[in-house]
Scaffold this active site. Structure first.
Site, mmCIF file in Angstrom:
data_model
loop_
_atom_site.group_PDB
_atom_site.id
_atom_site.type_symbol
_atom_site.label_atom_id
_atom_site.label_comp_id
_atom_site.label_asym_id
_atom_site.label_seq_id
_atom_site.Cartn_x
_atom_site.Cartn_y
_atom_site.Cartn_z
ATOM 1 N N SER A 8 0.858 -1.196 0.000
ATOM 2 C CA SER A 8 0.000 0.000 0.000
ATOM 3 C C SER A 8 0.889 1.239 0.000
ATOM 4 O O SER A 8 1.655 1.471 0.936
ATOM 5 C CB SER A 8 -0.892 0.012 1.242
ATOM 6 N N HIS A 33 -1.376 -1.312 -4.109
ATOM 7 C CA HIS A 33 -2.664 -0.991 -3.496
ATOM 8 C C HIS A 33 -2.722 0.513 -3.267
ATOM 9 O O HIS A 33 -1.859 1.080 -2.590
ATOM 10 C CB HIS A 33 -2.765 -1.757 -2.175
ATOM 11 N N ASP A 35 -4.896 3.613 -1.897
ATOM 12 C CA ASP A 35 -5.983 3.903 -0.967
ATOM 13 C C ASP A 35 -6.549 5.303 -1.185
ATOM 14 O O ASP A 35 -5.875 6.302 -0.924
ATOM 15 C CB ASP A 35 -5.475 3.786 0.475
ATOM 16 N N MET A 37 -9.361 7.985 -0.098
ATOM 17 C CA MET A 37 -10.261 8.329 1.025
ATOM 18 C C MET A 37 -10.858 9.708 0.801
ATOM 19 O O MET A 37 -10.152 10.626 0.350
ATOM 20 C CB MET A 37 -9.492 8.312 2.344
ATOM 21 N N HIS A 66 -8.438 1.122 -4.002
ATOM 22 C CA HIS A 66 -9.392 0.850 -2.926
ATOM 23 C C HIS A 66 -10.135 2.140 -2.592
ATOM 24 O O HIS A 66 -9.564 3.041 -1.972
ATOM 25 C CB HIS A 66 -8.605 0.302 -1.716
ATOM 26 N N MET A 68 -12.404 4.256 -0.584
ATOM 27 C CA MET A 68 -13.092 4.460 0.699
ATOM 28 C C MET A 68 -13.837 5.785 0.597
ATOM 29 O O MET A 68 -13.452 6.799 1.198
ATOM 30 C CB MET A 68 -12.058 4.442 1.839
ATOM 31 N N MET A 137 -11.606 -6.366 4.890
ATOM 32 C CA MET A 137 -10.857 -5.434 5.748
ATOM 33 C C MET A 137 -10.549 -6.093 7.090
ATOM 34 O O MET A 137 -11.451 -6.626 7.757
ATOM 35 C CB MET A 137 -11.644 -4.143 5.992
ATOM 36 N N GLY A 142 -9.191 3.837 7.174
ATOM 37 C CA GLY A 142 -8.935 5.244 7.455
ATOM 38 C C GLY A 142 -7.459 5.550 7.626
ATOM 39 O O GLY A 142 -7.007 6.614 7.228
ATOM 40 N N PHE A 143 -6.727 4.596 8.187
ATOM 41 C CA PHE A 143 -5.322 4.869 8.497
ATOM 42 C C PHE A 143 -4.502 3.589 8.367
ATOM 43 O O PHE A 143 -5.002 2.498 8.642
ATOM 44 C CB PHE A 143 -5.188 5.418 9.926
ATOM 45 N N GLY A 145 -1.144 1.338 9.652
ATOM 46 C CA GLY A 145 -0.473 1.118 10.936
ATOM 47 C C GLY A 145 -1.381 0.706 12.077
ATOM 48 O O GLY A 145 -0.987 0.774 13.238
ATOM 49 N N ASP A 172 -6.687 -6.745 4.098
ATOM 50 C CA ASP A 172 -6.118 -5.392 4.140
ATOM 51 C C ASP A 172 -6.218 -4.832 5.549
ATOM 52 O O ASP A 172 -7.312 -4.614 6.064
ATOM 53 C CB ASP A 172 -6.899 -4.503 3.161
ATOM 54 N N GLY A 173 -5.037 -4.582 6.149
ATOM 55 C CA GLY A 173 -4.995 -3.918 7.445
ATOM 56 C C GLY A 173 -4.260 -4.735 8.483
ATOM 57 O O GLY A 173 -4.670 -5.856 8.797
ATOM 58 N N GLY A 174 -3.145 -4.220 8.958
ATOM 59 C CA GLY A 174 -2.406 -4.876 10.030
ATOM 60 C C GLY A 174 -1.735 -6.173 9.618
ATOM 61 O O GLY A 174 -1.436 -7.026 10.459
ATOM 62 N N GLY A 194 1.048 -2.203 4.178
ATOM 63 C CA GLY A 194 1.506 -0.823 4.089
ATOM 64 C C GLY A 194 2.687 -0.590 4.990
ATOM 65 O O GLY A 194 3.855 -0.634 4.562
ATOM 66 N N SER A 195 2.415 -0.413 6.291
ATOM 67 C CA SER A 195 3.489 -0.061 7.216
ATOM 68 C C SER A 195 4.498 -1.200 7.376
ATOM 69 O O SER A 195 5.685 -0.943 7.602
ATOM 70 C CB SER A 195 2.913 0.347 8.574
#
Ligand code: DX5
Ligand code: ZN
Length: 218
Positions: A8, A33, A35, A37, A66, A68, A137, A142-143, A145, A172-174, A194-195
């Site tokens: 991401s 990816h 993002d 928003m 993606h 959002m 998800m 939204g963010f 990390g 997607d996420g964490g 991402g992070s």
């Protein structure tokens, strides 16, 4: 099913985006990816179609956008035209996703459906044979990390059972080397990170760790 990795760019250095893309391409990532928003569907604002067009010039890898945003029917085709290969939109703002899918496909992109952590997977199952891609998800969007929400694993399992082997199912996420394992075991074949990737000094290390997670999953 071959595992695909989708960094991401939200966690990349936007002042050096072309270099950040080239850096992870050295390690064979299959996708990117992107993002988007709108400050309404989620409490954050990010990029618009001009950035997708700019990234398109940097790589021929799959670009997944993606969305959002609250109006995917209006903007989905615009992001398809900007150079996305897959445009992903949320079931929460398109309870009947068919018109949005049609509008995105009319502009030559694939249509992906996204489901948020509080939303039941049952909401997307009626469309599972019609969509090109499913994104589950594993954080509230939204963010970058944020911490992985494990409920996503069971959702992936249900979706894979209903979809069969061919659908791309992504989380997607964490996502990191640990959280990737149960997701892959449940049937996910695409990982957003991402992070975990862009937070590392040497991006080859997390990318190798994600590929290794596939080796270690049952
Ligand atoms: C969250 C975004 C994610 C995010 C992932 O709203 O949809 O794609 O960039 O970032 P990490 O991998 O850091 O959770
Ligand atoms: Zn995302």
């Amino acid at each position: 099913m071959k595992l695909e990795i989708s960094p991401s760019i939200l966690s990349a250095d936007f002042a050096h985006l072309a270099d950040e893309i080239a850096d992870v391409l050295r390690f064979g990532v299959e996708r990117f990816h992107l993002d988007v928003m709108d400050g309404h569907f989620v409490p954050n604002l990010t990029i618009g179609p001009d950035v997708i067009s700019a990234v398109r010039k940097c790589t021929d890898r799959v670009l997944e956008t993606h969305l959002m945003i609250i109006d995917p029917l209006k903007f989905g085709p615009i992001f398809a035209e900007a150079g996305s290969d897959v445009v992903q939109f949320h079931i929460e703002v398109a309870p009947d996703p068919r018109p949005v899918m049609d509008a995105i496909r009319a502009k030559g992109a694939k249509a992906g459906l996204v489901v948020n952590p509080p939303t039941d997977i049952e909401t997307v199952l009626p469309f599972i044979k019609e969509i090109d891609h499913l994104l589950v998800m594993s954080v509230n969007p939204g963010f970058s990390g944020q911490k992985f929400i494990p409920d996503a694993v069971e959702k992936v399992r249900r979706a894979r059972e209903a979809a069969g082997p061919d659908l791309d199912i992504e989380v997607d996420g964490g996502i990191n080397a640990e959280t990737a394992v149960p997701c892959i075991e449940a049937g996910a074949n695409v990982l957003v990170a991402g992070s975990f990737i862009y937070g590392a000094k040497d991006r080859g290390v997390p990318i190798a760790a994600l590929r290794n997670a596939a080796v270690h999953s049952k």
